[in-house]
Design a protein around this motif. Structure first.
Motif, PDB file in Angstrom:
ATOM      1  N   ASP A 156      -8.496  -8.502  -8.263  1.00 12.25           N
ATOM      2  CA  ASP A 156      -7.795  -7.260  -8.617  1.00 12.25           C
ATOM      3  C   ASP A 156      -7.954  -6.223  -7.512  1.00 12.25           C
ATOM      4  O   ASP A 156      -7.000  -5.548  -7.140  1.00 12.25           O
ATOM      5  N   ARG A 157      -9.155  -6.111  -6.981  1.00  7.87           N
ATOM      6  CA  ARG A 157      -9.412  -5.148  -5.903  1.00  7.87           C
ATOM      7  C   ARG A 157      -8.585  -5.505  -4.669  1.00  7.87           C
ATOM      8  O   ARG A 157      -7.998  -4.632  -4.032  1.00  7.87           O
ATOM      9  N   ALA A 158      -8.513  -6.786  -4.347  1.00 11.23           N
ATOM     10  CA  ALA A 158      -7.718  -7.222  -3.197  1.00 11.23           C
ATOM     11  C   ALA A 158      -6.246  -6.886  -3.405  1.00 11.23           C
ATOM     12  O   ALA A 158      -5.554  -6.455  -2.476  1.00 11.23           O
ATOM     13  N   ARG A 159      -5.758  -7.033  -4.647  1.00  9.74           N
ATOM     14  CA  ARG A 159      -4.357  -6.716  -4.941  1.00  9.74           C
ATOM     15  C   ARG A 159      -4.114  -5.207  -4.807  1.00  9.74           C
ATOM     16  O   ARG A 159      -3.087  -4.795  -4.264  1.00  9.74           O
ATOM     17  N   VAL A 160      -5.041  -4.390  -5.275  1.00  8.30           N
ATOM     18  CA  VAL A 160      -4.896  -2.936  -5.117  1.00  8.30           C
ATOM     19  C   VAL A 160      -4.861  -2.578  -3.637  1.00  8.30           C
ATOM     20  O   VAL A 160      -4.061  -1.744  -3.202  1.00  8.30           O
ATOM     21  N   LYS A 161      -5.694  -3.230  -2.856  1.00  4.40           N
ATOM     22  CA  LYS A 161      -5.711  -2.982  -1.415  1.00  4.40           C
ATOM     23  C   LYS A 161      -4.360  -3.347  -0.793  1.00  4.40           C
ATOM     24  O   LYS A 161      -3.823  -2.601   0.028  1.00  4.40           O
ATOM     25  N   LEU A 162      -3.794  -4.496  -1.190  1.00  2.00           N
ATOM     26  CA  LEU A 162      -2.483  -4.903  -0.689  1.00  2.00           C
ATOM     27  C   LEU A 162      -1.385  -3.933  -1.138  1.00  2.00           C
ATOM     28  O   LEU A 162      -0.476  -3.612  -0.370  1.00  2.00           O
ATOM     29  N   ILE A 163      -1.473  -3.457  -2.374  1.00  2.00           N
ATOM     30  CA  ILE A 163      -0.494  -2.489  -2.882  1.00  2.00           C
ATOM     31  C   ILE A 163      -0.548  -1.219  -2.049  1.00  2.00           C
ATOM     32  O   ILE A 163       0.492  -0.685  -1.636  1.00  2.00           O
ATOM     33  N   CYS A 164      -1.744  -0.717  -1.796  1.00  5.62           N
ATOM     34  CA  CYS A 164      -1.897   0.505  -0.994  1.00  5.62           C
ATOM     35  C   CYS A 164      -1.346   0.309   0.409  1.00  5.62           C
ATOM     36  O   CYS A 164      -0.665   1.192   0.938  1.00  5.62           O
ATOM     37  N   ARG A 165      -1.624  -0.827   0.998  1.00  5.45           N
ATOM     38  CA  ARG A 165      -1.111  -1.110   2.341  1.00  5.45           C
ATOM     39  C   ARG A 165       0.418  -1.157   2.313  1.00  5.45           C
ATOM     40  O   ARG A 165       1.085  -0.593   3.179  1.00  5.45           O
ATOM     41  N   GLY A 166       0.976  -1.828   1.312  1.00  2.17           N
ATOM     42  CA  GLY A 166       2.428  -1.904   1.190  1.00  2.17           C
ATOM     43  C   GLY A 166       3.069  -0.541   1.018  1.00  2.17           C
ATOM     44  O   GLY A 166       4.093  -0.234   1.641  1.00  2.17           O
ATOM     45  N   LYS A 167       2.475   0.303   0.188  1.00  2.72           N
ATOM     46  CA  LYS A 167       3.010   1.666  -0.013  1.00  2.72           C
ATOM     47  C   LYS A 167       2.916   2.467   1.279  1.00  2.72           C
ATOM     48  O   LYS A 167       3.846   3.190   1.633  1.00  2.72           O
ATOM     49  N   ARG A 168       1.802   2.352   1.974  1.00  4.03           N
ATOM     50  CA  ARG A 168       1.606   3.074   3.237  1.00  4.03           C
ATOM     51  C   ARG A 168       2.644   2.655   4.274  1.00  4.03           C
ATOM     52  O   ARG A 168       3.097   3.468   5.077  1.00  4.03           O
ATOM     53  N   LEU A 169       3.055   1.383   4.240  1.00  2.00           N
ATOM     54  CA  LEU A 169       4.050   0.875   5.182  1.00  2.00           C
ATOM     55  C   LEU A 169       5.479   1.138   4.722  1.00  2.00           C
ATOM     56  O   LEU A 169       6.420   0.786   5.417  1.00  2.00           O
ATOM     57  N   GLY A 170       5.619   1.734   3.541  1.00  2.00           N
ATOM     58  CA  GLY A 170       6.940   2.131   3.080  1.00  2.00           C
ATOM     59  C   GLY A 170       7.654   1.128   2.195  1.00  2.00           C
ATOM     60  O   GLY A 170       8.854   1.264   1.942  1.00  2.00           O
ATOM     61  N   PHE A 171       6.952   0.126   1.694  1.00  2.00           N
ATOM     62  CA  PHE A 171       7.581  -0.851   0.827  1.00  2.00           C
ATOM     63  C   PHE A 171       7.687  -0.312  -0.595  1.00  2.00           C
ATOM     64  O   PHE A 171       6.835   0.462  -1.048  1.00  2.00           O
ATOM     65  N   SER A 172       8.713  -0.733  -1.303  1.00  2.00           N
ATOM     66  CA  SER A 172       8.904  -0.324  -2.694  1.00  2.00           C
ATOM     67  C   SER A 172       7.962  -1.131  -3.593  1.00  2.00           C
ATOM     68  O   SER A 172       7.443  -2.180  -3.194  1.00  2.00           O
ATOM     69  N   ILE A 173       7.793  -0.667  -4.821  1.00  2.00           N
ATOM     70  CA  ILE A 173       6.968  -1.398  -5.796  1.00  2.00           C
ATOM     71  C   ILE A 173       7.565  -2.780  -6.035  1.00  2.00           C
ATOM     72  O   ILE A 173       6.829  -3.765  -6.141  1.00  2.00           O
ATOM     73  N   ALA A 174       8.897  -2.882  -6.092  1.00  2.00           N
ATOM     74  CA  ALA A 174       9.546  -4.183  -6.299  1.00  2.00           C
ATOM     75  C   ALA A 174       9.235  -5.140  -5.145  1.00  2.00           C
ATOM     76  O   ALA A 174       8.962  -6.329  -5.373  1.00  2.00           O
ATOM     77  N   GLU A 175       9.274  -4.649  -3.916  1.00  2.00           N
ATOM     78  CA  GLU A 175       8.954  -5.487  -2.760  1.00  2.00           C
ATOM     79  C   GLU A 175       7.494  -5.908  -2.788  1.00  2.00           C
ATOM     80  O   GLU A 175       7.161  -7.056  -2.484  1.00  2.00           O
ATOM     81  N   ILE A 176       6.624  -4.976  -3.151  1.00  2.00           N
ATOM     82  CA  ILE A 176       5.195  -5.299  -3.231  1.00  2.00           C
ATOM     83  C   ILE A 176       4.961  -6.330  -4.328  1.00  2.00           C
ATOM     84  O   ILE A 176       4.190  -7.279  -4.142  1.00  2.00           O
ATOM     85  N   ALA A 177       5.643  -6.181  -5.464  1.00  2.00           N
ATOM     86  CA  ALA A 177       5.500  -7.148  -6.561  1.00  2.00           C
ATOM     87  C   ALA A 177       5.930  -8.535  -6.102  1.00  2.00           C
ATOM     88  O   ALA A 177       5.259  -9.537  -6.413  1.00  2.00           O
ATOM     89  N   GLU A 178       7.033  -8.621  -5.372  1.00  2.00           N
ATOM     90  CA  GLU A 178       7.501  -9.906  -4.855  1.00  2.00           C
ATOM     91  C   GLU A 178       6.473 -10.504  -3.897  1.00  2.00           C
ATOM     92  O   GLU A 178       6.177 -11.702  -3.955  1.00  2.00           O
ATOM     93  N   PHE A 179       5.924  -9.681  -3.037  1.00  2.00           N
ATOM     94  CA  PHE A 179       4.894 -10.142  -2.106  1.00  2.00           C
ATOM     95  C   PHE A 179       3.684 -10.675  -2.870  1.00  2.00           C
ATOM     96  O   PHE A 179       3.142 -11.726  -2.534  1.00  2.00           O
ATOM     97  N   LEU A 180       3.270  -9.965  -3.913  1.00  2.00           N
ATOM     98  CA  LEU A 180       2.102 -10.393  -4.688  1.00  2.00           C
ATOM     99  C   LEU A 180       2.383 -11.686  -5.447  1.00  2.00           C
ATOM    100  O   LEU A 180       1.476 -12.507  -5.622  1.00  2.00           O
ATOM    101  N   LYS A 181       3.627 -11.897  -5.893  1.00  2.00           N
ATOM    102  CA  LYS A 181       3.977 -13.169  -6.544  1.00  2.00           C
ATOM    103  C   LYS A 181       3.800 -14.317  -5.560  1.00  2.00           C
ATOM    104  O   LYS A 181       3.282 -15.370  -5.919  1.00  2.00           O
ATOM    105  N   LEU A 182       4.233 -14.096  -4.335  1.00  2.00           N
ATOM    106  CA  LEU A 182       4.057 -15.121  -3.315  1.00  2.00           C
ATOM    107  C   LEU A 182       2.587 -15.337  -3.007  1.00  2.00           C
ATOM    108  O   LEU A 182       2.156 -16.456  -2.731  1.00  2.00           O
TER     109      LEU A 182
END
Length: 167
Positions: free
Chosen positions: A77-103
């Motif tokens: 869970d912590r690793a996923r939060v870290k990836l979410i924060c990185r994705g948001k910082r890079l300008g990705f949408s929540i939908a894009e981050i969700a797709e990345f996390l599914k992969l």
């Protein structure tokens, strides 16, 4: 067992550590060190609000374990939060981050995740490069306007024509 002021109980593969202020549940898959995090721990570490982390949970981006009403976050869970924060910082949408996390969770995550990340990174680079071009053009236009105004003020005999306002 008792360790100082902390009591540890075994419960069907889970270890429950209790202190006066916090309860932690350590799931078997979180070991070797058994570390878990509370919502407050993650909020503090990543500079997020509790509401933001709950939003990520509502969106299915993180799935903490529950001990009663307490959310207990694993290493994953912590690793996923870290990836979410990185994705948001890079300008990705929540939908894009969700797709990345599914992969990230899929079996071919190495290849599929990297291809997806590469495509999204290239898209983002293109968007940022265009923004940079736009900002440079806007700055150039503003500098031209600034110079035209300074020239006009000097022609009119204004003594402070070259100084920025507020000085």
């Amino acid at each position: 067992m008792r360790y100082g002021s902390v009591r540890v109980f075994e419960n069907g593969g889970n270890v429950i550590s209790m202190t006066m202020a916090k309860t932690k549940v350590e799931r078997e898959d979180d070991r070797p060190d058994g570390r878990t995090w509370s919502i407050g721990d993650l909020a503090d570490e990543f500079g997020l609000t509790h509401r933001t982390i709950r939003f990520y949970e509502d969106e299915g981006l993180v799935t903490p374990a529950r001990k009663g009403t307490t959310r207990v976050y694993s290493r994953a869970d912590r690793a996923r939060v870290k990836l979410i924060c990185r994705g948001k910082r890079l300008g990705f949408s929540i939908a894009e981050i969700a797709e990345f996390l599914k992969l990230y969770d899929s079996r071919d995550r190495q290849i599929g995740q990297m291809r997806f990340a590469l495509e999204r990174a290239r898209d983002r680079i293109g968007a940022l490069e265009q923004q940079l071009v736009d900002v440079r053009q806007t700055l150039s236009e503003l500098r031209d306007i600034e110079q035209a105004i300074v020239d006009h003020l000097q022609e009119q005999g204004a003594a402070d024509a070259g100084r920025p306002t507020g000085e």
